[in-house]
Design a protein around this motif. Structure first.
Motif, PDB file in Angstrom:
ATOM      1  N   MET A  12     130.614 -28.848  84.765  1.00 11.27           N
ATOM      2  CA  MET A  12     129.731 -29.558  85.769  1.00 11.27           C
ATOM      3  C   MET A  12     130.066 -30.887  86.066  1.00 11.27           C
ATOM      4  O   MET A  12     130.286 -31.351  87.279  1.00 11.27           O
ATOM      5  CB  MET A  12     128.111 -29.380  85.661  1.00 11.27           C
ATOM      6  N   PHE A  13     130.529 -31.721  85.061  1.00 17.55           N
ATOM      7  CA  PHE A  13     131.085 -33.212  85.162  1.00 17.55           C
ATOM      8  C   PHE A  13     132.255 -33.055  86.158  1.00 17.55           C
ATOM      9  O   PHE A  13     132.669 -33.554  87.158  1.00 17.55           O
ATOM     10  CB  PHE A  13     131.231 -33.606  83.910  1.00 17.55           C
ATOM     11  N   HIS A  14     132.916 -32.095  85.797  1.00 17.40           N
ATOM     12  CA  HIS A  14     134.472 -32.139  86.611  1.00 17.40           C
ATOM     13  C   HIS A  14     134.265 -31.573  88.054  1.00 17.40           C
ATOM     14  O   HIS A  14     134.934 -32.175  88.840  1.00 17.40           O
ATOM     15  CB  HIS A  14     135.379 -31.072  85.805  1.00 17.40           C
ATOM     16  N   LEU A  15     133.538 -30.547  88.190  1.00 15.82           N
ATOM     17  CA  LEU A  15     132.926 -30.240  89.403  1.00 15.82           C
ATOM     18  C   LEU A  15     132.500 -31.502  90.291  1.00 15.82           C
ATOM     19  O   LEU A  15     132.905 -31.734  91.533  1.00 15.82           O
ATOM     20  CB  LEU A  15     131.963 -29.022  89.643  1.00 15.82           C
ATOM     21  N   ASN A  16     131.613 -32.318  89.720  1.00 18.22           N
ATOM     22  CA  ASN A  16     131.015 -33.376  90.278  1.00 18.22           C
ATOM     23  C   ASN A  16     132.266 -34.548  90.730  1.00 18.22           C
ATOM     24  O   ASN A  16     132.198 -35.132  91.756  1.00 18.22           O
ATOM     25  CB  ASN A  16     129.894 -33.983  89.430  1.00 18.22           C
ATOM     26  N   GLN A  17     133.173 -34.572  89.734  1.00 15.06           N
ATOM     27  CA  GLN A  17     134.424 -35.406  89.832  1.00 15.06           C
ATOM     28  C   GLN A  17     135.166 -35.087  91.083  1.00 15.06           C
ATOM     29  O   GLN A  17     135.617 -35.972  91.743  1.00 15.06           O
ATOM     30  CB  GLN A  17     135.152 -35.628  88.631  1.00 15.06           C
ATOM     31  N   VAL A  18     135.403 -33.765  91.306  1.00 13.08           N
ATOM     32  CA  VAL A  18     136.135 -33.328  92.319  1.00 13.08           C
ATOM     33  C   VAL A  18     135.465 -33.377  93.674  1.00 13.08           C
ATOM     34  O   VAL A  18     136.157 -33.928  94.726  1.00 13.08           O
ATOM     35  CB  VAL A  18     136.462 -31.582  92.314  1.00 13.08           C
ATOM     36  N   GLN A  19     133.924 -33.263  93.723  1.00 11.36           N
ATOM     37  CA  GLN A  19     133.254 -33.613  95.018  1.00 11.36           C
ATOM     38  C   GLN A  19     133.044 -34.999  95.584  1.00 11.36           C
ATOM     39  O   GLN A  19     132.850 -35.275  96.474  1.00 11.36           O
ATOM     40  CB  GLN A  19     131.971 -32.766  94.751  1.00 11.36           C
TER      41      GLN A  19
END
Length: 166
Positions: free
Chosen positions: A158-165
């Motif tokens: 979830m952290f990395h998904l948030n970073q991408v977004q």
């Protein structure tokens, strides 16, 4: 500067150095106790999570340090050095597990996250995620999944998904 970040700097200056000295002297358990206590004193500061990650790295762990670095970066007052520490951890994971014929499903997840974080070997990352999902399913059926490990994996993803977004 945000009030919590000022507090984070004071907390680090006053007590962090003493706790770090405990860690340097090999008193890891006592340092860990103090770092965990600082989480209750300053829960929005990422400093203690970064330090806990460093302790876990010294134990040879992979999943927990990545989780703690992510936590250190996700809070209201992130700890900036955790970003470079996370990158170094991902490099260590790639060096350790790349080309290994048999790695655990958790380490496949971490290797895939390492590739994605560094924007390397994206097709290999996709294959590793597929293998992770298959092995996870098998381990769930066999009731061999540690819930804490799955929570850590979910938080990291979830952290990395948030970073991408962002």
């Amino acid at each position: 500067m945000q009030e919590c970040c000022k507090y984070q700097l004071h907390l680090h200056a006053l007590s962090g150095k003493a706790w770090d000295l405990l860690r340097y002297k090999g008193n890891s358990k006592q340092a860990e106790t103090f770092y965990r206590h600082s989480l209750t004193v300053a829960p929005s500061s990422g400093h203690a999570y970064n330090q806990l990650a460093l302790l876990e790295v010294s134990k040879g762990s992979y999943l927990t340090p990545v989780f703690y670095y992510v936590r250190a970066l996700s809070l209201k007052c992130p700890f900036p050095a955790a970003s470079s520490n996370l990158s170094r951890m991902y490099t260590k994971i790639m060096t350790t597990f790349e080309g290994s014929p048999k790695i655990s499903y958790i380490n496949k997840f971490l290797l895939a996250q390492s590739y994605l974080h560094c924007a390397l070997k994206i097709p290999d990352a996709a294959n590793l995620i597929d293998e992770f999902c298959e092995e996870l399913r098998d381990n769930v059926v066999a009731e061999m999944v540690k819930v804490k490990d799955m929570i850590k994996c979910i938080c990291i993803a979830m952290f990395h998904l948030n970073q991408v977004q962002a």
